[in-house]
Write a protein that holds these residues in place. Structure first.
Motif, mmCIF file in Angstrom:
data_model
loop_
_atom_site.group_PDB
_atom_site.id
_atom_site.type_symbol
_atom_site.label_atom_id
_atom_site.label_comp_id
_atom_site.label_asym_id
_atom_site.label_seq_id
_atom_site.Cartn_x
_atom_site.Cartn_y
_atom_site.Cartn_z
ATOM 1 N N ARG A 27 0.619 -1.221 -0.170
ATOM 2 C CA ARG A 27 -0.100 -0.307 0.120
ATOM 3 C C ARG A 27 0.790 1.489 -0.394
ATOM 4 N N ILE A 28 2.000 1.054 0.361
ATOM 5 C CA ILE A 28 3.039 2.880 0.629
ATOM 6 C C ILE A 28 3.171 2.731 -0.472
ATOM 7 N N CYS A 29 3.847 1.421 -0.785
ATOM 8 C CA CYS A 29 4.522 1.667 -2.342
ATOM 9 C C CYS A 29 3.723 2.246 -3.344
ATOM 10 N N ASN A 30 2.530 2.114 -3.065
ATOM 11 C CA ASN A 30 1.405 2.003 -4.583
ATOM 12 C C ASN A 30 1.617 3.237 -4.791
ATOM 13 N N PHE A 31 0.952 3.821 -2.641
ATOM 14 C CA PHE A 31 0.963 5.174 -2.639
ATOM 15 C C PHE A 31 1.824 6.664 -3.124
ATOM 16 N N MET A 32 2.758 5.766 -2.823
ATOM 17 C CA MET A 32 4.422 7.085 -2.820
ATOM 18 C C MET A 32 4.770 6.440 -4.022
ATOM 19 N N ASN A 33 4.193 5.747 -4.890
ATOM 20 C CA ASN A 33 4.880 6.024 -6.229
ATOM 21 C C ASN A 33 6.250 5.371 -6.449
ATOM 22 N N CYS A 34 6.472 4.326 -5.113
ATOM 23 C CA CYS A 34 8.439 4.205 -5.751
ATOM 24 C C CYS A 34 8.271 2.186 -4.383
ATOM 25 N N ASN A 35 9.464 2.128 -4.670
ATOM 26 C CA ASN A 35 9.587 0.559 -4.637
ATOM 27 C C ASN A 35 10.113 0.807 -3.136
ATOM 28 N N GLU A 36 10.607 -0.538 -2.217
ATOM 29 C CA GLU A 36 10.947 -1.504 -0.821
ATOM 30 C C GLU A 36 11.931 -0.754 -0.657
ATOM 31 N N ASN A 37 13.123 -0.502 -1.251
ATOM 32 C CA ASN A 37 14.473 0.518 -1.226
ATOM 33 C C ASN A 37 13.900 1.739 -1.097
ATOM 34 N N GLU A 38 13.588 2.640 -1.888
ATOM 35 C CA GLU A 38 12.843 3.665 -2.066
ATOM 36 C C GLU A 38 12.786 3.476 -0.415
ATOM 37 N N ILE A 39 11.558 2.928 0.359
ATOM 38 C CA ILE A 39 10.234 3.245 1.711
ATOM 39 C C ILE A 39 11.369 3.305 2.701
ATOM 40 N N GLU A 40 12.448 1.892 2.017
ATOM 41 C CA GLU A 40 13.527 1.823 3.802
ATOM 42 C C GLU A 40 14.340 3.074 4.050
ATOM 43 N N ASP A 41 15.006 3.721 3.013
ATOM 44 C CA ASP A 41 15.768 5.089 1.853
ATOM 45 C C ASP A 41 14.802 5.833 3.266
ATOM 46 N N MET A 42 13.561 6.241 2.935
ATOM 47 C CA MET A 42 13.590 7.359 3.889
ATOM 48 C C MET A 42 13.001 7.174 5.306
ATOM 49 N N TYR A 43 12.682 6.223 5.640
ATOM 50 C CA TYR A 43 13.263 5.430 7.256
ATOM 51 C C TYR A 43 14.269 6.155 7.725
ATOM 52 N N GLU A 44 15.209 5.672 6.824
ATOM 53 C CA GLU A 44 16.430 6.098 7.581
ATOM 54 C C GLU A 44 16.982 7.709 6.617
ATOM 55 N N ALA A 45 15.807 8.174 6.628
ATOM 56 C CA ALA A 45 16.678 9.828 6.030
ATOM 57 C C ALA A 45 16.151 10.871 7.555
ATOM 58 N N VAL A 46 16.984 11.588 8.189
ATOM 59 C CA VAL A 46 17.647 12.638 8.750
ATOM 60 C C VAL A 46 15.735 13.278 8.240
ATOM 61 N N SER A 47 15.698 14.133 7.135
ATOM 62 C CA SER A 47 15.099 14.881 6.499
ATOM 63 C C SER A 47 14.726 14.710 5.281
ATOM 64 N N LEU A 48 13.775 14.785 5.060
ATOM 65 C CA LEU A 48 12.848 14.338 3.643
ATOM 66 C C LEU A 48 12.113 15.991 2.562
ATOM 67 N N PRO A 49 12.049 15.982 1.622
ATOM 68 C CA PRO A 49 12.020 17.221 0.883
ATOM 69 C C PRO A 49 9.975 17.558 0.807
ATOM 70 N N THR A 50 9.430 18.093 1.287
ATOM 71 C CA THR A 50 8.458 18.857 1.608
ATOM 72 C C THR A 50 7.669 18.227 0.772
ATOM 73 N N ASN A 51 7.939 17.831 -0.173
ATOM 74 C CA ASN A 51 6.761 17.297 -1.348
ATOM 75 C C ASN A 51 6.263 15.891 -0.582
ATOM 76 N N ILE A 52 7.508 15.111 -0.441
ATOM 77 C CA ILE A 52 7.575 13.297 0.617
ATOM 78 C C ILE A 52 6.603 13.537 1.629
ATOM 79 N N LEU A 53 6.971 14.265 2.548
ATOM 80 C CA LEU A 53 6.835 14.959 3.413
ATOM 81 C C LEU A 53 5.131 15.017 3.378
#
Length: 140
Positions: A27-53
């Motif tokens: 569901r997350i991948c479909n909503f965010m239009n990305c793959n699981e690796n990209e989602i994992e990268d976001m979980y590790e990120a200290v900050s995110l671009p505002t459009n992603i947030l």
């Protein structure tokens, strides 16, 4: 959840919210239009671009931007009279800095209760009026 407003790690906060809501990766991948690796990268990120947030806010129905607003309330410099002068007026909306949420009140009262900061330190560091702090202590 106890949050350190001074050191915000947005990726870990998103991960905690995902786990709390048991949202499936597909569901997350479909909503965010990305793959699981990209989602994992976001979980590790200290900050995110505002459009992603903003997308995360919509998916999780939680205002992550408010965490940053609380940081500004607690840690930004107090406005000086030159900042508020007519010639420096901003065209952006003007928000009152002295609106304290329950999270901020709990955070400040926890500092007092545990002895991490004195009333005087809180008043000085966070620019909270003495009468406001005393009312919080009495009320809560």
């Amino acid at each position: 959840m106890k949050l350190d407003y001074k050191k915000i790690h947005i990726g870990s906060l998103i991960r905690k919210e995902i786990e709390a809501n048991n949202i499936e990766s597909s569901r997350i991948c479909n909503f965010m239009n990305c793959n699981e690796n990209e989602i994992e990268d976001m979980y590790e990120a200290v900050s995110l671009p505002t459009n992603i947030l903003l997308q995360w806010c919509k998916l999780l129905e939680y205002d992550f931007f408010r965490i940053y607003s609380q940081h500004l309330i607690l840690f930004s410099a107090k406005n000086s009279s030159t900042v508020n002068s007519q010639e420096n007026k901003s065209t952006l909306p003007n928000f009152r800095k002295n609106l304290y949420t329950q999270e901020i009140i709990k955070f400040v009262l926890e500092l007092v209760r545990t002895g991490k900061k004195t009333n005087a330190q809180i008043i000085e560091e966070y620019k909270i009026p003495k009468t406001t702090l005393l009312k919080w202590i009495e009320k809560y």
